[in-house]
Design an enzyme around this catalytic site. Sequence first.
Site, PDB file in Angstrom:
ATOM      1  N   CYS A  15       5.326  -1.434  -7.110  1.00 19.20           N
ATOM      2  CA  CYS A  15       5.918  -0.206  -6.558  1.00 19.20           C
ATOM      3  C   CYS A  15       6.722   0.460  -7.670  1.00 19.20           C
ATOM      4  O   CYS A  15       6.504   0.161  -8.854  1.00 19.20           O
ATOM      5  CB  CYS A  15       6.773  -0.510  -5.325  1.00 19.20           C
ATOM      6  SG  CYS A  15       8.187  -1.600  -5.636  1.00 19.20           S
ATOM      7  N   ASN A  18      10.537  -2.108  -7.791  1.00 17.54           N
ATOM      8  CA  ASN A  18      10.391  -3.574  -7.655  1.00 17.54           C
ATOM      9  C   ASN A  18      11.599  -4.215  -6.972  1.00 17.54           C
ATOM     10  O   ASN A  18      11.958  -5.364  -7.266  1.00 17.54           O
ATOM     11  CB  ASN A  18      10.110  -4.243  -9.021  1.00 17.54           C
ATOM     12  CG  ASN A  18       9.644  -5.701  -8.926  1.00 17.54           C
ATOM     13  OD1 ASN A  18       9.909  -6.513  -9.819  1.00 17.54           O
ATOM     14  ND2 ASN A  18       8.966  -6.056  -7.873  1.00 17.54           N
ATOM     15  N   CYS A  20      12.195  -3.054  -3.339  1.00 17.76           N
ATOM     16  CA  CYS A  20      11.964  -2.893  -1.889  1.00 17.76           C
ATOM     17  C   CYS A  20      10.543  -3.303  -1.494  1.00 17.76           C
ATOM     18  O   CYS A  20      10.326  -4.374  -0.920  1.00 17.76           O
ATOM     19  CB  CYS A  20      12.224  -1.455  -1.451  1.00 17.76           C
ATOM     20  SG  CYS A  20      13.937  -0.913  -1.657  1.00 17.76           S
ATOM     21  N   ARG A  21       9.561  -2.445  -1.807  1.00 13.35           N
ATOM     22  CA  ARG A  21       8.209  -2.667  -1.282  1.00 13.35           C
ATOM     23  C   ARG A  21       7.455  -3.820  -1.933  1.00 13.35           C
ATOM     24  O   ARG A  21       6.895  -4.672  -1.233  1.00 13.35           O
ATOM     25  CB  ARG A  21       7.378  -1.375  -1.412  1.00 13.35           C
ATOM     26  CG  ARG A  21       7.861  -0.254  -0.520  1.00 13.35           C
ATOM     27  CD  ARG A  21       7.238   1.063  -0.909  1.00 13.35           C
ATOM     28  NE  ARG A  21       7.723   1.513  -2.213  1.00 13.35           N
ATOM     29  CZ  ARG A  21       7.271   2.558  -2.882  1.00 13.35           C
ATOM     30  NH1 ARG A  21       6.269   3.256  -2.365  1.00 13.35           N
ATOM     31  NH2 ARG A  21       7.786   2.903  -4.035  1.00 13.35           N
ATOM     32  N   SER A  22       7.399  -3.820  -3.278  1.00 12.68           N
ATOM     33  CA  SER A  22       6.539  -4.838  -3.908  1.00 12.68           C
ATOM     34  C   SER A  22       7.081  -6.263  -3.756  1.00 12.68           C
ATOM     35  O   SER A  22       6.272  -7.181  -3.549  1.00 12.68           O
ATOM     36  CB  SER A  22       6.208  -4.495  -5.369  1.00 12.68           C
ATOM     37  OG  SER A  22       7.345  -4.416  -6.170  1.00 12.68           O
ATOM     38  N   ASP A 132       7.926   4.688   0.492  1.00 14.25           N
ATOM     39  CA  ASP A 132       9.177   4.226  -0.125  1.00 14.25           C
ATOM     40  C   ASP A 132      10.320   4.273   0.898  1.00 14.25           C
ATOM     41  O   ASP A 132      10.639   5.351   1.411  1.00 14.25           O
ATOM     42  CB  ASP A 132       9.465   5.176  -1.297  1.00 14.25           C
ATOM     43  CG  ASP A 132      10.697   4.772  -2.091  1.00 14.25           C
ATOM     44  OD1 ASP A 132      11.424   3.871  -1.654  1.00 14.25           O
ATOM     45  OD2 ASP A 132      10.910   5.390  -3.149  1.00 14.25           O
TER      46      ASP A 132
HETATM   47  P1  4NP Z   1      10.686   0.435  -4.311  1.00 15.05           P
HETATM   48  O1  4NP Z   1      11.879   1.407  -3.825  1.00 15.05           O
HETATM   49  O2  4NP Z   1       9.847   1.242  -5.281  1.00 15.05           O
HETATM   50  O3  4NP Z   1       9.974   0.115  -3.055  1.00 15.05           O
HETATM   51  O4  4NP Z   1      11.350  -0.761  -4.966  1.00 15.05           O
HETATM   52  C1  4NP Z   1      12.701   2.077  -4.717  1.00 15.05           C
HETATM   53  C2  4NP Z   1      13.802   1.442  -5.243  1.00 15.05           C
HETATM   54  C3  4NP Z   1      14.647   2.112  -6.116  1.00 15.05           C
HETATM   55  C4  4NP Z   1      14.367   3.420  -6.467  1.00 15.05           C
HETATM   56  C5  4NP Z   1      13.259   4.056  -5.943  1.00 15.05           C
HETATM   57  C6  4NP Z   1      12.418   3.381  -5.073  1.00 15.05           C
HETATM   58  N1  4NP Z   1      15.239   4.106  -7.349  1.00 15.05           N
HETATM   59  O5  4NP Z   1      15.004   5.303  -7.604  1.00 15.05           O
HETATM   60  O6  4NP Z   1      16.211   3.516  -7.842  1.00 15.05           O
END
Ligand code: 4NP
Length: 162
Positions: A15, A18, A20-22, A132
Amino acid sequence: MSESRQDKIRVLMVCLGNICRSPTAEAMLRKKLHEAGLDDRVEVDSAGTSDYHVDSPPDRRAVAHGERRGLRMQPLRGRQVERADFDRFDFILAMDEDNLADLERIRPAGSRAKVALLMSFAPHAGAREVPDPYQGGADGFEHVLDLTAAAADGFIASVRSN
Ligand code: 4NP
């Protein structure tokens, strides 16, 4: 043990951050592989296309929602995707189209990994992407769990049929 039995399938969930989703997709697939008795057949890891959260633990909301479904995410730490991943992994599975485009951009020519959207393993789940949840509320994290569970089931079915 035959050679094909020993050859592990290596899967990298990807994602943006790294956190939340992945990591959720990683822990979900690992849990379902364990329940299916396939721990020894498949190795799972995760990474982000960005370097925003390198060495960070997963988002505490993702950890809390995951725990309620029996996922163990606390020990995971963020890392960024690197070119060597395209040789280490058989499958590199993107959560959304942006992640997929970023992966295609850094993919070395001739790399052997199959790069695809995670949700391609759950065509009947009604979602092309895992959205996201970072800026949103609890519903977003529950949705990530529902989608990654469906995709993990689909991935395991494909391992069993191959
Ligand atoms: P992820 O979510 O891609 O599912 O881990 C996010 C976590 C942090 C950010 C964006 C998306 N960020 O912009 O910090």
